[in-house]
Design a protein around this motif. Sequence first.
Motif, PDB file in Angstrom:
ATOM      1  N   VAL A 106       0.835  -1.201   0.000  1.00 32.59           N
ATOM      2  CA  VAL A 106       0.000   0.000   0.000  1.00 32.59           C
ATOM      3  C   VAL A 106       0.872   1.255   0.000  1.00 32.59           C
ATOM      4  O   VAL A 106       0.568   2.240  -0.680  1.00 32.59           O
ATOM      5  CB  VAL A 106      -0.945  -0.012   1.220  1.00 32.59           C
TER       6      VAL A 106
ATOM      7  N   LEU B 292      -5.776   1.493  -9.955  1.00 29.72           N
ATOM      8  CA  LEU B 292      -6.607   2.540  -9.360  1.00 29.72           C
ATOM      9  C   LEU B 292      -6.741   3.737 -10.291  1.00 29.72           C
ATOM     10  O   LEU B 292      -7.829   4.292 -10.469  1.00 29.72           O
ATOM     11  CB  LEU B 292      -6.026   2.961  -8.015  1.00 29.72           C
TER      12      LEU B 292
ATOM     13  N   VAL C  89     -12.635   8.514   0.097  1.00 28.31           N
ATOM     14  CA  VAL C  89     -11.857   7.400  -0.441  1.00 28.31           C
ATOM     15  C   VAL C  89     -10.775   6.969   0.545  1.00 28.31           C
ATOM     16  O   VAL C  89     -10.440   5.775   0.644  1.00 28.31           O
ATOM     17  CB  VAL C  89     -11.251   7.753  -1.817  1.00 28.31           C
TER      18      VAL C  89
ATOM     19  N   HIS D 227     -10.869   3.198   2.057  1.00 24.58           N
ATOM     20  CA  HIS D 227      -9.729   2.359   1.692  1.00 24.58           C
ATOM     21  C   HIS D 227      -8.954   1.912   2.929  1.00 24.58           C
ATOM     22  O   HIS D 227      -8.510   0.759   3.013  1.00 24.58           O
ATOM     23  CB  HIS D 227      -8.822   3.137   0.742  1.00 24.58           C
ATOM     24  N   THR D 228      -8.791   2.809   3.889  1.00 24.40           N
ATOM     25  CA  THR D 228      -8.052   2.459   5.105  1.00 24.40           C
ATOM     26  C   THR D 228      -8.779   1.379   5.900  1.00 24.40           C
ATOM     27  O   THR D 228      -8.162   0.406   6.352  1.00 24.40           O
ATOM     28  CB  THR D 228      -7.850   3.701   5.984  1.00 24.40           C
TER      29      THR D 228
ATOM     30  N   VAL E  36      -8.486  -1.985   3.808  1.00 27.98           N
ATOM     31  CA  VAL E  36      -7.155  -2.593   3.785  1.00 27.98           C
ATOM     32  C   VAL E  36      -6.777  -3.135   5.162  1.00 27.98           C
ATOM     33  O   VAL E  36      -6.255  -4.245   5.294  1.00 27.98           O
ATOM     34  CB  VAL E  36      -6.105  -1.579   3.292  1.00 27.98           C
TER      35      VAL E  36
ATOM     36  N   TRP F 156     -16.648  -0.297   0.558  1.00 27.53           N
ATOM     37  CA  TRP F 156     -15.492   0.264  -0.156  1.00 27.53           C
ATOM     38  C   TRP F 156     -15.883   0.712  -1.557  1.00 27.53           C
ATOM     39  O   TRP F 156     -15.491   1.782  -2.016  1.00 27.53           O
ATOM     40  CB  TRP F 156     -14.390  -0.791  -0.231  1.00 27.53           C
TER      41      TRP F 156
ATOM     42  N   LEU G  66     -15.468   4.441  -2.941  1.00 30.23           N
ATOM     43  CA  LEU G  66     -14.528   4.736  -4.024  1.00 30.23           C
ATOM     44  C   LEU G  66     -15.222   5.367  -5.222  1.00 30.23           C
ATOM     45  O   LEU G  66     -14.748   6.363  -5.783  1.00 30.23           O
ATOM     46  CB  LEU G  66     -13.825   3.450  -4.455  1.00 30.23           C
TER      47      LEU G  66
ATOM     48  N   ASP H 173      -5.173   9.482  -4.834  1.00 26.87           N
ATOM     49  CA  ASP H 173      -4.616   8.148  -4.658  1.00 26.87           C
ATOM     50  C   ASP H 173      -3.471   8.148  -3.656  1.00 26.87           C
ATOM     51  O   ASP H 173      -3.297   7.191  -2.895  1.00 26.87           O
ATOM     52  CB  ASP H 173      -4.145   7.596  -6.003  1.00 26.87           C
TER      53      ASP H 173
ATOM     54  N   MET I 198      -5.261   8.331  -0.151  1.00 28.41           N
ATOM     55  CA  MET I 198      -5.948   7.109   0.249  1.00 28.41           C
ATOM     56  C   MET I 198      -4.966   5.982   0.555  1.00 28.41           C
ATOM     57  O   MET I 198      -5.149   5.228   1.514  1.00 28.41           O
ATOM     58  CB  MET I 198      -6.968   6.681  -0.814  1.00 28.41           C
ATOM     59  N   ASN I 199      -3.899   5.875  -0.224  1.00 28.80           N
ATOM     60  CA  ASN I 199      -2.968   4.782  -0.015  1.00 28.80           C
ATOM     61  C   ASN I 199      -1.997   5.049   1.127  1.00 28.80           C
ATOM     62  O   ASN I 199      -1.563   4.110   1.810  1.00 28.80           O
ATOM     63  CB  ASN I 199      -2.222   4.483  -1.311  1.00 28.80           C
TER      64      ASN I 199
ATOM     65  N   ALA J  56      -4.095   4.225   4.120  1.00 31.59           N
ATOM     66  CA  ALA J  56      -4.259   2.777   4.230  1.00 31.59           C
ATOM     67  C   ALA J  56      -2.949   2.103   4.633  1.00 31.59           C
ATOM     68  O   ALA J  56      -2.958   1.093   5.345  1.00 31.59           O
ATOM     69  CB  ALA J  56      -4.759   2.207   2.910  1.00 31.59           C
TER      70      ALA J  56
END
Length: 432
Positions: free
Chosen positions: A72, A136, A254, A258-259, A262, A348, A352, A376, A379-380, A383
């Motif tokens: 991630v 993504l 998001v 996402h968090t 994941v 999710w 998203l 992105d 969100m990543n 996460a």
Amino acid sequence: MSAIERRTEASAAAAPAAETLPALRRRVSAVLITSQMLGGLGVATGIALAAVLARQVSGSESLSGLAPTAMVAGTAVLSVPLAALMTARGRRPGLILGYLLGALGAAVVVVAATAGSFPLLLCGMAGFGAASSANLQARFAAADLAEPERRARAISHVVWATTVGAVLGPNIAAPAGRSVAGLGIPEAAGPFLWAGGIFLVSAVVVAVRLRPDPLLTARALAPAEEHSPAGRSLRAGLAAVAASPRARLALVTVAVAHTAMVSVMSMTPLDLTHHGASIDLIGLVISGHIAGMYAFSPLMGRLADRLGRLAVTGLAVGLLAVALFLAGTAGGSHGQTAAGLFVLGLGWSAGLVSGSALLTDSVPPPARAAAQGLSDLTMNTSAGIGGAVAGLVVAQASYAWLNLAAACLLLPLAALALFTRAGRQGPTPAAE
């Protein structure tokens, strides 16, 4: 290559004829759907046993969450240069590079697992995340040429395409592992070997078929005043998000969805293992979760276009809350865990699709690619932190406490959504 394709690839200044746009949209959508199927297969095949592989290599359960976290984190960090490349040269080069880096990362994971090197394993997982970043960002490529009133559906169709590969991926993890028997490669690393080859095929599909580039074509159709390179910088994207309450809500939506997903999903295989589940059963549970993530995304897109982005954001909060309750109270009930993971995937998907469409609606066209890359990254990164903490929470407390912690993230999202709805002034129906 047609005349329209040659002009679009050469410059963003020449717009295709209006009557060719429907066919062009269908062509771009078909290519993105194909690449998403393949990319989803690769990511899901590898990630299904990431935590298990990390535990085997590191010898520590508390470190097992670092493998999906590294992926991630790689997805987050690499989303910035990939977004910058797309902003400068179009979607095609960025997607190709993402899949190639993912293939390289998968190869490094196999080498690390064979050598028993945990630091090298984490490096490989970070590179593996580049393919996830490409998957993504492909959803935004679908929105480049979509009509505003159909933007959420265009995004959702590409998200849906991941269903085929992503559901199949965890179920071929076991045969992929068995395929490396006798080669000196750990069984849990076999899926990464397969994933690397799949990413290479995805890169070839995009390189050969994604012509003309959808982002360059969208710029060709834009008014002349929107062609300024200054408006496309990452700084411009950040400024555009900061200036719009709806864009800020989109980022939070998001990021939280996402968090939560994941963090809980990455630790579920270990929890199931503790309760006697086999690898095949774990694969089925994760497949059901991924089906929830992707299979119903067209429904989420249709709802977001018809009822409004904020309504579907509220739906996401409700679904995530139900999912975390089911998973957190399941104990040894594999069926309840599976149900919780399926609903987690639905939440999710709602977050998203609605968040991605709301972000695209809420920033000026020149800054969209940069703002999408920022989304992105946010969100990543969130996460990645959640995944790292998840392993520690499960090791020091329990899987139930992890679900409770994830549920706490929903409170600020719900408050922000209510505040944004209460403060709106004359929204369009799609952005309500």
